[in-house]
Write a protein that holds these residues in place. Structure first.
Motif, mmCIF file in Angstrom:
data_model
loop_
_atom_site.group_PDB
_atom_site.id
_atom_site.type_symbol
_atom_site.label_atom_id
_atom_site.label_comp_id
_atom_site.label_asym_id
_atom_site.label_seq_id
_atom_site.Cartn_x
_atom_site.Cartn_y
_atom_site.Cartn_z
ATOM 1 N N TYR A 11 -11.599 17.173 60.620
ATOM 2 C CA TYR A 11 -12.440 18.356 60.777
ATOM 3 C C TYR A 11 -13.842 17.922 61.167
ATOM 4 O O TYR A 11 -14.159 16.735 61.214
ATOM 5 C CB TYR A 11 -12.484 19.183 59.479
ATOM 6 N N SER A 12 -14.696 18.898 61.421
ATOM 7 C CA SER A 12 -16.099 18.672 61.725
ATOM 8 C C SER A 12 -16.939 19.485 60.760
ATOM 9 O O SER A 12 -16.569 20.610 60.404
ATOM 10 C CB SER A 12 -16.407 19.094 63.166
ATOM 11 N N TYR A 13 -18.065 18.927 60.325
ATOM 12 C CA TYR A 13 -18.966 19.645 59.429
ATOM 13 C C TYR A 13 -19.846 20.649 60.179
ATOM 14 O O TYR A 13 -20.378 21.574 59.591
ATOM 15 C CB TYR A 13 -19.907 18.677 58.702
ATOM 16 N N VAL A 14 -20.052 20.416 61.471
ATOM 17 C CA VAL A 14 -21.025 21.197 62.246
ATOM 18 C C VAL A 14 -20.424 21.688 63.560
ATOM 19 O O VAL A 14 -19.411 21.179 64.031
ATOM 20 C CB VAL A 14 -22.289 20.356 62.538
ATOM 21 N N ARG A 15 -21.092 22.643 64.156
ATOM 22 C CA ARG A 15 -20.672 23.163 65.461
ATOM 23 C C ARG A 15 -21.044 22.174 66.558
ATOM 24 O O ARG A 15 -22.010 21.429 66.434
ATOM 25 C CB ARG A 15 -21.367 24.486 65.742
ATOM 26 N N PRO A 16 -20.310 22.199 67.660
ATOM 27 C CA PRO A 16 -20.651 21.332 68.785
ATOM 28 C C PRO A 16 -21.920 21.812 69.489
ATOM 29 O O PRO A 16 -22.384 22.935 69.260
ATOM 30 C CB PRO A 16 -19.434 21.440 69.708
ATOM 31 N N ALA A 26 -19.507 16.816 70.304
ATOM 32 C CA ALA A 26 -18.975 17.180 68.987
ATOM 33 C C ALA A 26 -18.868 15.930 68.130
ATOM 34 O O ALA A 26 -18.643 14.829 68.643
ATOM 35 C CB ALA A 26 -17.600 17.831 69.135
ATOM 36 N N ASP A 28 -17.051 14.416 64.401
ATOM 37 C CA ASP A 28 -16.043 14.708 63.386
ATOM 38 C C ASP A 28 -16.437 14.086 62.050
ATOM 39 O O ASP A 28 -17.468 13.417 61.945
ATOM 40 C CB ASP A 28 -14.637 14.276 63.844
#
Length: 70
Positions: A11-16, A26, A28
């Protein structure tokens, strides 16, 4: 949906972020920074970049952050 890209991290903590040339940046959860073409292809990948934030400057510079650095 026009395209999708699978990152190595779960997952990613933040938006791209989107750069001035429409490159999508982006990060991850495993601190990988991805640069993607506007049609979803991988341009390049950097490991150890940080996972807490990503931004693209008007000059094309890419900024990433972690708990310890920007």
């Amino acid at each position: 949906m026009n395209w999708r890209f699978r990152m190595n991290g779960p997952y990613s903590y933040v938006r791209p972020a989107i750069g001035p040339d429409e490159t999508v940046y982006a990060v991850d959860a495993f601190d990988h920074l991805y640069a993607l073409t506007p049609d979803g292809g991988l341009k390049w990948l950097v490991t150890g970049a940080g996972s807490k934030g990503v931004a693209a400057g008007p000059d094309g510079a890419v900024y990433v952050a972690s708990e310890d650095f920007i």
